[in-house]
Write an enzyme that holds these catalytic residues in place. Sequence first.
Site, short mmCIF file in Angstrom:
data_model
loop_
_atom_site.label_atom_id
_atom_site.label_comp_id
_atom_site.label_asym_id
_atom_site.label_seq_id
_atom_site.Cartn_x
_atom_site.Cartn_y
_atom_site.Cartn_z
N ASP A 92 32.34 74.54 65.36
CA ASP A 92 31.92 75.17 64.33
C ASP A 92 30.79 74.17 63.60
OD1 ASP A 92 31.01 76.60 62.25
OD2 ASP A 92 33.13 76.64 61.20
N GLY A 94 29.79 73.58 60.52
CA GLY A 94 29.85 73.09 59.47
C GLY A 94 29.45 73.91 58.48
N GLY A 95 28.68 75.26 58.74
CA GLY A 95 28.27 76.02 57.87
C GLY A 95 29.35 76.65 56.79
N GLN A 194 24.12 86.66 60.31
CA GLN A 194 24.34 86.47 58.81
C GLN A 194 24.24 88.09 58.28
OE1 GLN A 194 26.83 84.94 57.30
NE2 GLN A 194 27.20 83.15 58.41
N ASP A 271 38.79 83.18 66.39
CA ASP A 271 39.52 81.91 65.91
C ASP A 271 39.99 82.22 64.67
OD1 ASP A 271 38.11 79.98 63.66
OD2 ASP A 271 36.73 81.35 64.86
N HIS A 340 55.01 78.87 68.36
CA HIS A 340 55.21 80.23 68.64
C HIS A 340 54.21 81.23 68.34
CE1 HIS A 340 57.70 83.90 68.30
NE2 HIS A 340 57.18 83.92 67.30
#
Length: 376
Positions: A92, A94-95, A194, A271, A340
């Site tokens: 990623d 850093g935005g 965006q 993610d 888990h």
Amino acid sequence: MQFDLVGQDPQSSARAGQLHTAHGVIETPIFMPVGTAGAVKGVHARELVEQVEAQIILGNTYHLYLRPGLEVLYKAGGLHRFNGWQGPILTDSGGYQVYSLAANRKIKEEGVTFTSHIDGSKHVFTPERVMDIQRIIGADIVMAFDECPPYPCEYSYAQKSWELTWRWLNRCCERFDSTEPHYGYAQYLFPIVQGGCFKDLRRQSAEQIVSLDRAGNAIGGLSVGEPAELMYEMTALTCEILPAHKPRYLMGVGTPENILESIALGVDMFDCVMPTRNGRNGMLFTTQGIINIKNKKWEEDFSPLDETLGGYVSTHYNKAYLRHLIISKEILGAQIASIHNLRFYLWLVRQARQHILAGTFSTWKPQAVRQLMQRL
């Protein structure tokens, strides 16, 4: 980047694919465990392979830049050699940290000036600098530098934010295309759609990004507090525009239900910190539903965490023992719960893939959502 579609659900936009990188083939849909600072909290690289069955992990440019720093990463030969993870890595840009550290940063045309959360030192991220940093980290997939608008926000703010992100994106592409990887294998740049929760801005953003013809595309600025139905609406609109022959990555999402609903809309990659963060606090995701392991009802339940999941951790440890560890704040409890939950998330996307290939995803999904999201 080679992305092969190998299956399509006949009643939805869900699809199964194979994403080829220098560090291995990723079978989609896929969930990426979050290793913000180069480590998935409490989980060894070997456990990510053997217990979680992860195929790709995520790192973060902002955190890795601050610590251990670029000099260390470069001398190590990149993040793969530094942390011992041999599979694909996505970073990623850093935005999102720019978004979350609103009180400690200033956004200008040139880039972002921010204050380190570690020692208060000042730093500047420009699109060019972020590309250079990700070259040094050595991720297989690198993200463009963007600004993530908050929810809710005014239309005018979301519009200005996207216009700035678009200008930054063009600078990212120019810098990325004018530089070479440091470690002898290909890297790929994903732009980020965006536009807040405004349909016309999302549409404009997606259409402009498609024109750049990059290796894959990401959907950002969602799962930031908006209602789930609005998130699905924006995701559906965006997926209809993004090309089908390239991977689509929905950033920072989410619950098992969010993932299954978004797969149905055509998303390939996910993610989220939820499986590890919630696990450390005693929430377990299982094939039967969600467990708060701190509840007294599990105090004398000596059954395995989840036999259906298989794997050493989920079948070897029992609920009563894990409850004891979590309540006692033993580090082992956080490790067991994290492994888990990550295994569950990878099981979930594998199940989705199998049903897509079998043509049964749309009939399986509603039943799965009801079962997996019930509180036990």
